[in-house]
Design a protein around this motif. Structure first.
Motif, PDB file in Angstrom:
ATOM      1  N   ARG A 133      61.193  31.701  74.882  1.00 30.92           N
ATOM      2  CA  ARG A 133      62.265  32.620  74.483  1.00 30.92           C
ATOM      3  C   ARG A 133      62.503  32.542  72.981  1.00 30.92           C
ATOM      4  NH1 ARG A 133      67.926  32.475  77.614  1.00 30.92           N
ATOM      5  NH2 ARG A 133      66.541  33.284  79.260  1.00 30.92           N
ATOM      6  N   ASP A 134      62.475  31.336  72.421  1.00 32.21           N
ATOM      7  CA  ASP A 134      62.666  31.180  70.974  1.00 32.21           C
ATOM      8  C   ASP A 134      61.598  31.934  70.195  1.00 32.21           C
ATOM      9  OD1 ASP A 134      64.857  29.598  71.433  1.00 32.21           O
ATOM     10  OD2 ASP A 134      63.777  27.704  71.183  1.00 32.21           O
ATOM     11  N   THR A 135      60.340  31.814  70.659  1.00 32.41           N
ATOM     12  CA  THR A 135      59.243  32.509  69.981  1.00 32.41           C
ATOM     13  C   THR A 135      59.392  34.021  70.096  1.00 32.41           C
ATOM     14  OG1 THR A 135      57.739  30.659  70.406  1.00 32.41           O
ATOM     15  CG2 THR A 135      56.740  32.785  69.873  1.00 32.41           C
ATOM     16  N   GLY A 136      59.749  34.487  71.295  1.00 32.24           N
ATOM     17  CA  GLY A 136      59.933  35.926  71.483  1.00 32.24           C
ATOM     18  C   GLY A 136      61.040  36.475  70.611  1.00 32.24           C
ATOM     19  N   LEU A 137      62.139  35.740  70.521  1.00 30.47           N
ATOM     20  CA  LEU A 137      63.255  36.181  69.683  1.00 30.47           C
ATOM     21  C   LEU A 137      62.853  36.212  68.215  1.00 30.47           C
ATOM     22  CD1 LEU A 137      66.241  36.955  69.436  1.00 30.47           C
ATOM     23  CD2 LEU A 137      66.779  34.512  69.346  1.00 30.47           C
ATOM     24  N   LEU A 138      62.088  35.205  67.784  1.00 29.88           N
ATOM     25  CA  LEU A 138      61.645  35.161  66.390  1.00 29.88           C
ATOM     26  C   LEU A 138      60.740  36.350  66.070  1.00 29.88           C
ATOM     27  CD1 LEU A 138      62.017  33.151  63.998  1.00 29.88           C
ATOM     28  CD2 LEU A 138      59.771  32.242  64.574  1.00 29.88           C
ATOM     29  N   LEU A 139      59.836  36.688  66.980  1.00 27.61           N
ATOM     30  CA  LEU A 139      58.952  37.837  66.772  1.00 27.61           C
ATOM     31  C   LEU A 139      59.747  39.135  66.701  1.00 27.61           C
ATOM     32  CD1 LEU A 139      55.996  36.920  69.184  1.00 27.61           C
ATOM     33  CD2 LEU A 139      56.055  36.713  66.694  1.00 27.61           C
ATOM     34  N   ALA A 140      60.730  39.259  67.592  1.00 27.08           N
ATOM     35  CA  ALA A 140      61.547  40.481  67.595  1.00 27.08           C
ATOM     36  C   ALA A 140      62.324  40.616  66.282  1.00 27.08           C
ATOM     37  CB  ALA A 140      62.509  40.456  68.780  1.00 27.08           C
ATOM     38  N   LYS A 141      62.883  39.511  65.804  1.00 30.69           N
ATOM     39  CA  LYS A 141      63.639  39.561  64.547  1.00 30.69           C
ATOM     40  C   LYS A 141      62.727  39.873  63.368  1.00 30.69           C
ATOM     41  CE  LYS A 141      65.833  35.575  64.920  1.00 30.69           C
ATOM     42  NZ  LYS A 141      66.810  34.504  64.587  1.00 30.69           N
ATOM     43  N   ALA A 142      61.513  39.338  63.386  1.00 35.58           N
ATOM     44  CA  ALA A 142      60.566  39.645  62.309  1.00 35.58           C
ATOM     45  C   ALA A 142      60.239  41.139  62.290  1.00 35.58           C
ATOM     46  CB  ALA A 142      59.294  38.812  62.477  1.00 35.58           C
ATOM     47  N   ALA A 143      60.069  41.721  63.480  1.00 36.94           N
ATOM     48  CA  ALA A 143      59.775  43.161  63.553  1.00 36.94           C
ATOM     49  C   ALA A 143      60.961  43.975  63.048  1.00 36.94           C
ATOM     50  CB  ALA A 143      59.438  43.537  64.996  1.00 36.94           C
ATOM     51  N   ILE A 144      62.174  43.601  63.463  1.00 37.24           N
ATOM     52  CA  ILE A 144      63.376  44.320  63.015  1.00 37.24           C
ATOM     53  C   ILE A 144      63.522  44.220  61.498  1.00 37.24           C
ATOM     54  CG2 ILE A 144      65.898  44.306  63.093  1.00 37.24           C
ATOM     55  CD1 ILE A 144      65.655  43.350  66.018  1.00 37.24           C
ATOM     56  N   ALA A 145      63.359  43.010  60.958  1.00 34.36           N
ATOM     57  CA  ALA A 145      63.504  42.812  59.514  1.00 34.36           C
ATOM     58  C   ALA A 145      62.478  43.625  58.739  1.00 34.36           C
ATOM     59  CB  ALA A 145      63.362  41.328  59.183  1.00 34.36           C
ATOM     60  N   THR A 146      61.261  43.694  59.269  1.00 37.56           N
ATOM     61  CA  THR A 146      60.205  44.461  58.586  1.00 37.56           C
ATOM     62  C   THR A 146      60.566  45.937  58.483  1.00 37.56           C
ATOM     63  OG1 THR A 146      58.523  42.918  59.399  1.00 37.56           O
ATOM     64  CG2 THR A 146      57.761  45.079  58.667  1.00 37.56           C
ATOM     65  N   VAL A 147      61.027  46.517  59.595  1.00 36.63           N
ATOM     66  CA  VAL A 147      61.378  47.945  59.604  1.00 36.63           C
ATOM     67  C   VAL A 147      62.590  48.222  58.720  1.00 36.63           C
ATOM     68  CG1 VAL A 147      62.168  49.848  61.064  1.00 36.63           C
ATOM     69  CG2 VAL A 147      60.378  48.295  61.888  1.00 36.63           C
ATOM     70  N   VAL A 148      63.603  47.357  58.795  1.00 40.91           N
ATOM     71  CA  VAL A 148      64.802  47.550  57.969  1.00 40.91           C
ATOM     72  C   VAL A 148      64.444  47.468  56.486  1.00 40.91           C
ATOM     73  CG1 VAL A 148      67.039  46.558  57.333  1.00 40.91           C
ATOM     74  CG2 VAL A 148      66.381  46.711  59.745  1.00 40.91           C
ATOM     75  N   ALA A 149      63.614  46.506  56.114  1.00 42.91           N
ATOM     76  CA  ALA A 149      63.218  46.361  54.712  1.00 42.91           C
ATOM     77  C   ALA A 149      62.401  47.559  54.242  1.00 42.91           C
ATOM     78  CB  ALA A 149      62.408  45.074  54.542  1.00 42.91           C
ATOM     79  N   TRP A 150      61.542  48.053  55.105  1.00 43.14           N
ATOM     80  CA  TRP A 150      60.729  49.237  54.760  1.00 43.14           C
ATOM     81  C   TRP A 150      61.636  50.434  54.472  1.00 43.14           C
ATOM     82  CZ3 TRP A 150      58.578  52.574  59.228  1.00 43.14           C
ATOM     83  CH2 TRP A 150      57.972  53.711  58.718  1.00 43.14           C
ATOM     84  N   GLN A 151      62.609  50.697  55.369  1.00 49.58           N
ATOM     85  CA  GLN A 151      63.498  51.836  55.171  1.00 49.58           C
ATOM     86  C   GLN A 151      64.405  51.632  53.960  1.00 49.58           C
ATOM     87  OE1 GLN A 151      63.491  54.852  56.987  1.00 49.58           O
ATOM     88  NE2 GLN A 151      61.509  53.879  57.417  1.00 49.58           N
ATOM     89  N   ALA A 152      64.830  50.386  53.726  1.00 45.45           N
ATOM     90  CA  ALA A 152      65.674  50.116  52.559  1.00 45.45           C
ATOM     91  C   ALA A 152      64.923  50.369  51.266  1.00 45.45           C
ATOM     92  CB  ALA A 152      66.171  48.666  52.605  1.00 45.45           C
TER      93      ALA A 152
END
Length: 398
Positions: free
Chosen positions: A23-42
């Motif tokens: 679960r920790d690994t899955g959450l980390l991957l999900a947060k990395a994906a979210i951060a990547t998209v948010v940074a791209w749009q920013a």
């Protein structure tokens, strides 16, 4: 392919059903994906970047399993980008880009990239130098500025997402690891005691030796898990809001004590291997001696059941069982000294078993007050009153 998909499905089910590494690994991957998209749009909407590459890359790389590491990775990446782009801009502006300037420039960039303080992000220095020199010859100030600003923005977004979306807090995994380690030691001692009473051979003794050796090898992994757990509580907003009351130092001392104690357990098992191996020509101790020796191992195993528990009664139980084990070992020592042995050549085996058993008991006795093990009794979250005290709020203020 089918087996791989099956493994992924099983991992996903474990992550959904139970808290743990999956679960920790899955959450980390999900947060990395979210951060990547948010940074791209920013980068697109705030900076007007025509090709937003550095912001999402920075965000992707700084989402880590603790906030301390996330902040450290962000600082290292920003420093690497600033160094790389600065070197490229200076070279391009002062001497220009030619084949003969590239050699010393890349050499300097590679040396900077190996700077320990940049960690894994040091590779960014020569990469960015090369990219800047080959694309804009290092002279485009706007390109240099935008690259640095994008990297800073991506790093900030990556750290923010990691902190806001369930900031990583690794509490249960190290607790389970410590519990499992001490339980393995208890099972091993019980197994050895049972074998010495009911019958054993060289293969059985080798299995005890291999198990003890494996426990020693596992200890560093448990220590690393404890350190990750301790680190995950630092600079963590989740922990600041609901702090945990865990004796991380006590956990580490428990693991260190277990690791040192296994040197003696391995020595006991090795002596039994040699005694059972005809090629070693070491006589086997008598059945009566081994039956009594099994009592000592059982007593030490019972002490481990209470080892690391801070309650006064639990400490007394540790002392009582260790004393019982040492009394048996002292009796066996006196017996070996005073009684003629059936085989005079067997005294090394007797002496080695007694000495390793005494060292094992004394090692546990010396560290019992410093060690700590997790239990299922009592909350690990600090009570509200204690939390308010940590925040400097008195009863009158509240």
């Amino acid at each position: 392919m089918t087996s791989t998909l099956g493994a992924w499905v099983r991992t996903l089910r474990r992550a959904v059903a139970h808290a743990g590494p999956e679960r920790d690994t899955g959450l980390l991957l999900a947060k990395a994906a979210i951060a990547t998209v948010v940074a791209w749009q920013a980068a697109v909407h705030l900076l007007g970047s025509p090709q937003p590459f550095y912001a999402p890359l920075a965000a992707l790389l700084v989402v880590d399993e603790t906030m301390v590491r996330s902040l450290g990775a962000s600082a290292q990446r920003i420093a690497a980008v600033v160094l790389g782009m600065s070197v490229a801009w200076l070279v391009g502006s002062l001497v220009g880009v030619t084949w003969w300037t590239m050699v010393p420039v890349m050499l300097v960039a590679l040396l900077l990239g190996r700077w320990r303080r940049l960690g894994d992000h040091g590779l960014q220095v020569p990469t960015l130098v090369l990219l800047s020199l080959l694309t804009v010859h290092g002279t485009d100030t706007e390109f240099t500025y935008l690259t640095i600003v994008e990297t800073v923005l991506g790093g900030v977004i990556g750290v923010a997402v990691n902190a806001v979306v369930l900031a990583p807090l690794h509490i249960q995994q190290p607790r389970d690891a410590v519990r499992s380690l001490t339980a393995r030691v208890r099972r091993l001692l019980d197994d050895m005691a049972t074998g010495l009473r009911e019958g054993w051979d060289a293969d059985e003794a080798r299995r005890w030796y291999d198990t003890s050796t494996e426990i020693v090898r596992t200890a560093p992994e448990v220590l690393e898990s404890i350190e990750t757990g301790r680190e995950s509580t630092r600079l963590n907003p989740r922990h600041d809001l609901r702090p945990v009351d865990i004796d991380w130092a006590g956990y580490a001392r428990t693991v260190e004590t277990v690791r040192r104690s296994q040197w003696q357990v391995s020595g006991i098992a090795r002596t039994l291997v040699d005694a059972a191996d005809e090629a070693e020509r070491l006589p086997v101790p008598s059945e009566g001696f081994l039956e009594r020796y099994a009592e000592a191992l059982e007593a030490i195993g019972r002490a481990i059941d209470h080892f690391g528990l801070r309650d006064g009664e639990e400490q007394a139980e540790v002392d009582r069982h260790l004393r019982a084990g040492l009394e048996v070992l002292d009796e066996l020592g006196a017996w070996v000294r005073e009684t003629p042995l059936d085989d005079p050549q067997a005294w090394p085996a007797y002496g080695a078993l007694i000495l390793d058993g005494q060292r094992l008991a004394r090692e546990l006795s010396a560290k019992k007050e410093e060690a700590a093990v997790p239990t299922d009794s009592g909350p690990i979250r600090l009570p509200l009153q204690d939390r308010l005290k940590q925040m400097g709020v008195t009863g009158q203020d509240a």
